[in-house]
Design a protein around this motif. Structure first.
Motif, PDB file in Angstrom:
ATOM      1  N   TYR A 160       0.820  -1.205   0.000  1.00 49.87           N
ATOM      2  CA  TYR A 160       0.000   0.000   0.000  1.00 49.87           C
ATOM      3  C   TYR A 160       0.856   1.258   0.000  1.00 49.87           C
ATOM      4  O   TYR A 160       1.993   1.270   0.467  1.00 49.87           O
ATOM      5  CB  TYR A 160      -0.989  -0.002   1.169  1.00 49.87           C
ATOM      6  N   GLN A 192      -1.324   7.026  -6.638  1.00 51.97           N
ATOM      7  CA  GLN A 192      -1.202   5.935  -7.601  1.00 51.97           C
ATOM      8  C   GLN A 192       0.218   5.374  -7.640  1.00 51.97           C
ATOM      9  O   GLN A 192       0.704   4.940  -8.675  1.00 51.97           O
ATOM     10  CB  GLN A 192      -1.647   6.420  -8.976  1.00 51.97           C
ATOM     11  N   CYS A 203      -1.233   1.447  -6.631  1.00 49.72           N
ATOM     12  CA  CYS A 203      -2.475   1.191  -7.363  1.00 49.72           C
ATOM     13  C   CYS A 203      -2.455   1.950  -8.681  1.00 49.72           C
ATOM     14  O   CYS A 203      -1.744   2.934  -8.847  1.00 49.72           O
ATOM     15  CB  CYS A 203      -3.685   1.613  -6.531  1.00 49.72           C
ATOM     16  N   SER A 204      -3.266   1.505  -9.612  1.00 48.24           N
ATOM     17  CA  SER A 204      -3.293   2.135 -10.929  1.00 48.24           C
ATOM     18  C   SER A 204      -4.329   3.254 -11.012  1.00 48.24           C
ATOM     19  O   SER A 204      -4.430   3.920 -12.019  1.00 48.24           O
ATOM     20  CB  SER A 204      -3.588   1.087 -11.997  1.00 48.24           C
ATOM     21  N   GLY A 216      -4.122   3.542  -0.912  1.00 46.36           N
ATOM     22  CA  GLY A 216      -4.726   2.362  -1.516  1.00 46.36           C
ATOM     23  C   GLY A 216      -3.787   1.181  -1.474  1.00 46.36           C
ATOM     24  O   GLY A 216      -2.570   1.341  -1.398  1.00 46.36           O
ATOM     25  N   MET A 254      -2.630  -2.644  -3.184  1.00 45.69           N
ATOM     26  CA  MET A 254      -2.659  -3.564  -4.319  1.00 45.69           C
ATOM     27  C   MET A 254      -2.491  -4.988  -3.809  1.00 45.69           C
ATOM     28  O   MET A 254      -1.507  -5.292  -3.128  1.00 45.69           O
ATOM     29  CB  MET A 254      -1.528  -3.244  -5.300  1.00 45.69           C
ATOM     30  N   ARG A 286      -9.139   1.733  -0.136  1.00 43.77           N
ATOM     31  CA  ARG A 286      -9.553   0.811  -1.202  1.00 43.77           C
ATOM     32  C   ARG A 286      -8.490  -0.253  -1.407  1.00 43.77           C
ATOM     33  O   ARG A 286      -7.333  -0.094  -1.035  1.00 43.77           O
ATOM     34  CB  ARG A 286      -9.769   1.561  -2.514  1.00 43.77           C
ATOM     35  N   GLU A 306      -7.156  -2.944  -4.634  1.00 42.93           N
ATOM     36  CA  GLU A 306      -7.186  -3.172  -6.072  1.00 42.93           C
ATOM     37  C   GLU A 306      -6.526  -4.522  -6.345  1.00 42.93           C
ATOM     38  O   GLU A 306      -5.590  -4.918  -5.644  1.00 42.93           O
ATOM     39  CB  GLU A 306      -6.408  -2.055  -6.772  1.00 42.93           C
ATOM     40  N   CYS A 353      -9.046  -5.344 -13.905  1.00 45.22           N
ATOM     41  CA  CYS A 353      -8.798  -4.680 -12.633  1.00 45.22           C
ATOM     42  C   CYS A 353     -10.075  -4.679 -11.802  1.00 45.22           C
ATOM     43  O   CYS A 353     -11.118  -4.196 -12.245  1.00 45.22           O
ATOM     44  CB  CYS A 353      -8.328  -3.248 -12.853  1.00 45.22           C
ATOM     45  N   GLU A 382     -11.712  -3.477  -8.053  1.00 47.93           N
ATOM     46  CA  GLU A 382     -11.495  -2.475  -7.017  1.00 47.93           C
ATOM     47  C   GLU A 382     -12.598  -2.595  -5.970  1.00 47.93           C
ATOM     48  O   GLU A 382     -13.754  -2.860  -6.294  1.00 47.93           O
ATOM     49  CB  GLU A 382     -11.518  -1.071  -7.633  1.00 47.93           C
TER      50      GLU A 382
END
Length: 198
Positions: free
Chosen positions: A61, A65, A68-69, A75, A77, A111, A113, A186, A188
């Protein structure tokens, strides 16, 4: 079965679990010989049964971005989530995800992802876990007999034999003769939404 933090003594079991789990998916040849380590903070959990690693989840995390994308704020991943095939359908994947989400909430992540290929059973699992599809592109493999004469290396004396590529365009039909094309999707999930003060 217990879910706990990963430690370095788990590496062999982690690698074995991931390899066997991924053999059942479109990522069957994405083999690791050692566990990945991350540049950013991470949540790394394993499920253990009688001393054997039977499941795992890794979530890296960072802000914005970096990892994460998409999205804003902190966020995470999901780089790896896997369950040993001998332990399928026992809710281990869900328990790992819930444990990771609980940690993520305490850390202030908003979040998660995850990217996966078009294995329908994997996609259905993410949907059951309240993830939504937000993006996709294609993974395209070219074997020697599929390489178009225009696909050449610009490096002298280097000849392409097998090639893996990302295709982000819309005309995937041009590769319809390729044996291995995967839509990489992807997912989310928002796990924490800050209160709107307006």
């Amino acid at each position: 079965m217990i879910i706990r933090d990963y430690n370095h003594r788990d590496e062999t079991g982690w690698v074995r679990c991931r390899a066997l789990a991924f053999l059942q998916t479109a990522y069957f040849d994405n083999v690791l010989t050692k566990k990945e380590h991350y540049q950013n903070p991470s949540i790394e959990l394993v499920a253990e049964h009688d001393g054997q690693i039977v499941g795992l989840i890794d979530v890296e995390y960072a802000e914005e971005q970096t990892v994460c994308s998409r999205g804003e704020g902190l966020g995470g991943m999901i780089w790896h989530i896997a369950v040993h095939p001998d332990f399928y359908r026992q809710g281990i994947g869900q328990q790992l995800l819930v444990a990771a989400e609980n940690r993520a909430k305490k850390l202030g992540l908003n979040r998660l992802e995850a990217w996966t290929r078009n294995d329908l059973w994997v996609q259905k699992w993410y949907k059951r876990m309240q993830f939504n599809i937000v993006d996709s592109y294609y993974h395209v493999y070219f074997e020697e007999d599929e390489l178009h004469p225009n696909y050449k290396s610009s490096i002298p004396d280097l000849y392409l034999v097998n090639t893996f590529a990302h295709y982000v365009g819309k005309n995937i039909e041009q590769f319809k003769d390729n044996k291995r094309i995967y839509e990489c999707v992807c997912f989310e999930k928002f796990i924490f939404l800050p209160l709107n003060n307006s």
